[in-house]
Design an enzyme around this catalytic site. Sequence first.
Site, PDB file in Angstrom:
ATOM      1  N   GLY A 199     -51.970  49.788  -5.382  1.00 13.00           N
ATOM      2  CA  GLY A 199     -52.746  49.903  -6.619  1.00 13.00           C
ATOM      3  C   GLY A 199     -51.824  49.998  -7.804  1.00 13.00           C
ATOM      4  O   GLY A 199     -50.637  49.700  -7.704  1.00 13.00           O
ATOM      5  N   ASN A 200     -52.348  50.390  -8.947  1.00 12.66           N
ATOM      6  CA  ASN A 200     -51.495  50.603 -10.119  1.00 12.66           C
ATOM      7  C   ASN A 200     -52.061  51.727 -10.967  1.00 12.66           C
ATOM      8  O   ASN A 200     -53.092  52.306 -10.634  1.00 12.66           O
ATOM      9  CB  ASN A 200     -51.322  49.297 -10.906  1.00 12.66           C
ATOM     10  CG  ASN A 200     -52.643  48.784 -11.430  1.00 12.66           C
ATOM     11  OD1 ASN A 200     -53.306  49.436 -12.217  1.00 12.66           O
ATOM     12  ND2 ASN A 200     -53.048  47.607 -10.949  1.00 12.66           N
ATOM     13  N   ARG A 201     -51.387  52.032 -12.079  1.00  9.89           N
ATOM     14  CA  ARG A 201     -51.701  53.245 -12.830  1.00  9.89           C
ATOM     15  C   ARG A 201     -52.761  53.059 -13.907  1.00  9.89           C
ATOM     16  O   ARG A 201     -52.993  53.962 -14.699  1.00  9.89           O
ATOM     17  CB  ARG A 201     -50.417  53.750 -13.501  1.00  9.89           C
ATOM     18  CG  ARG A 201     -49.382  54.180 -12.517  1.00  9.89           C
ATOM     19  CD  ARG A 201     -48.017  54.054 -13.144  1.00  9.89           C
ATOM     20  NE  ARG A 201     -47.824  55.073 -14.160  1.00  9.89           N
ATOM     21  CZ  ARG A 201     -47.172  56.206 -13.951  1.00  9.89           C
ATOM     22  NH1 ARG A 201     -46.640  56.449 -12.785  1.00  9.89           N
ATOM     23  NH2 ARG A 201     -47.049  57.081 -14.901  1.00  9.89           N
ATOM     24  N   SER A 202     -53.419  51.913 -13.949  1.00  9.04           N
ATOM     25  CA  SER A 202     -54.420  51.699 -14.988  1.00  9.04           C
ATOM     26  C   SER A 202     -55.540  52.739 -14.869  1.00  9.04           C
ATOM     27  O   SER A 202     -56.028  53.029 -13.780  1.00  9.04           O
ATOM     28  CB  SER A 202     -55.004  50.293 -14.837  1.00  9.04           C
ATOM     29  OG  SER A 202     -56.172  50.180 -15.602  1.00  9.04           O
TER      30      SER A 202
ATOM     31  N   ALA B 285     -56.338  45.530 -14.877  1.00  9.86           N
ATOM     32  CA  ALA B 285     -54.965  45.361 -14.391  1.00  9.86           C
ATOM     33  C   ALA B 285     -55.088  44.974 -12.917  1.00  9.86           C
ATOM     34  O   ALA B 285     -55.063  45.816 -12.027  1.00  9.86           O
ATOM     35  CB  ALA B 285     -54.198  46.661 -14.543  1.00  9.86           C
TER      36      ALA B 285
END
Length: 415
Positions: free
Chosen positions: A218-221, A285
């Site tokens: 995943g990512n930090r969005s 994102a």
Amino acid sequence: MTARPLAPRPPWAGRRVVLGVTAGIAAYKAVQLARDLARLGARVDTVLSSSARRFVGPLSFAGVTGGSVHTRILATEGAALHIRLGTEADLIIVAPATADFIAKAAQGRADGLLTAILLSTRAPVILAPAMNDRMYSHPQTQRNLEHCRDVLGYRLAGPGSGALAVGEGEGPGRMLEPADLADHAGRALGEAEPFLGRTVLVTAGPTREPMDPVRYLGNRSSGRMGFAIAREAWLRGADVTLVTGPSSLPDPVGVRTVRVETASDMLSEVKKSITKADIVVYAAAVADFRPAERRDRKIKKSSGDGRTIELTENPDIALESWAGRRNGVVRVGFALETEELLEGARKKLEEKGFDLVLANDPGEPGAGFDVPTNRVTLLDREGRVEELPLLAKEELAVVVMDRVADRLRSVARGA
Ligand code: C5P
């Protein structure tokens, strides 16, 4: 409920709002609503029904709004109070609106100050029903609400579902939260061309690409930017769909919010809505890659299997939804670049067919993921470049929607 900065701003600033409060237990929350409206810059006059005064007092409203508080019909300076308040108002919002008040409003009674104001005004009227769930679902109440909405053109804000007064359990009938009601007031005051009746689609948040039942890439969005844009479009009168990956933010009021996990799920939801969209904002994102294989069982450390993850490319949602777009659609994208920001953004404008791109460097202080602010440069298809200062994401959403409005107007003029 939506967290956002409360400072005077359009469409609330300088507008006259009559806040009507009737005798429900939710009346205590009307003080917060009065405060929110006043902090957004509205000039609030409060009208309390005489029984509402048993729940909450006039001093509380006067204290948070600095405006007038009334209960009875009086003649003032020549014009009767109910005529003056009704005529000068830009908006009437009744919160809470009890079953009894709704019945009176549907009948066109004028037996109190608030019902008389409803007859004297030509401003939009919002009713925020609040009552026990059995009273709410009663056919009499339902008929009265339908009459208010369909014949009189009143807007119904809620009710929500959830905990009712002590001992009454849970169900539909709960008044919406003050922040959501303030947004309903904002939409009634602010909806206008070119957003009125337009359809807006927004993607937001990160995506989660599973490798086994417990792990994902995943990512930090946080989703904040896309949620702020969806809310802003709704406030201006659009019909909004928000397709978001996992985010801890609550659904923006009024916005059809679809929650998904993976890029593939996001793409199929976007494809369902793209054909009707006049404006599409790609703020998600999206993970570029996903694990090639999704294991059914948790990968065990002892198996040595988890050391190398083979990846495969995700679909590009902006590109893949190009074919389904409407004629004249306005497409907005983001470009997050850590080097050669403007060149990268220009390339994205071309390759992905965006009309407007918000370029930012996540390495800059206050910009990018998981922060409440952003500093972006706006680039458009015609080659204009506009550097914006550091702004709260909600403020940035206002600027983006202003630029989208300019484009919609120039499309309408045939420019
Ligand atoms: O290529 P990049 O990820 O930098 O592109 C950014 C823009 O494209 C954003 O507007 C993003 O929402 C969109 N995008 C997309 N699907 C992807 C990757 C990016 O819609 N798979």
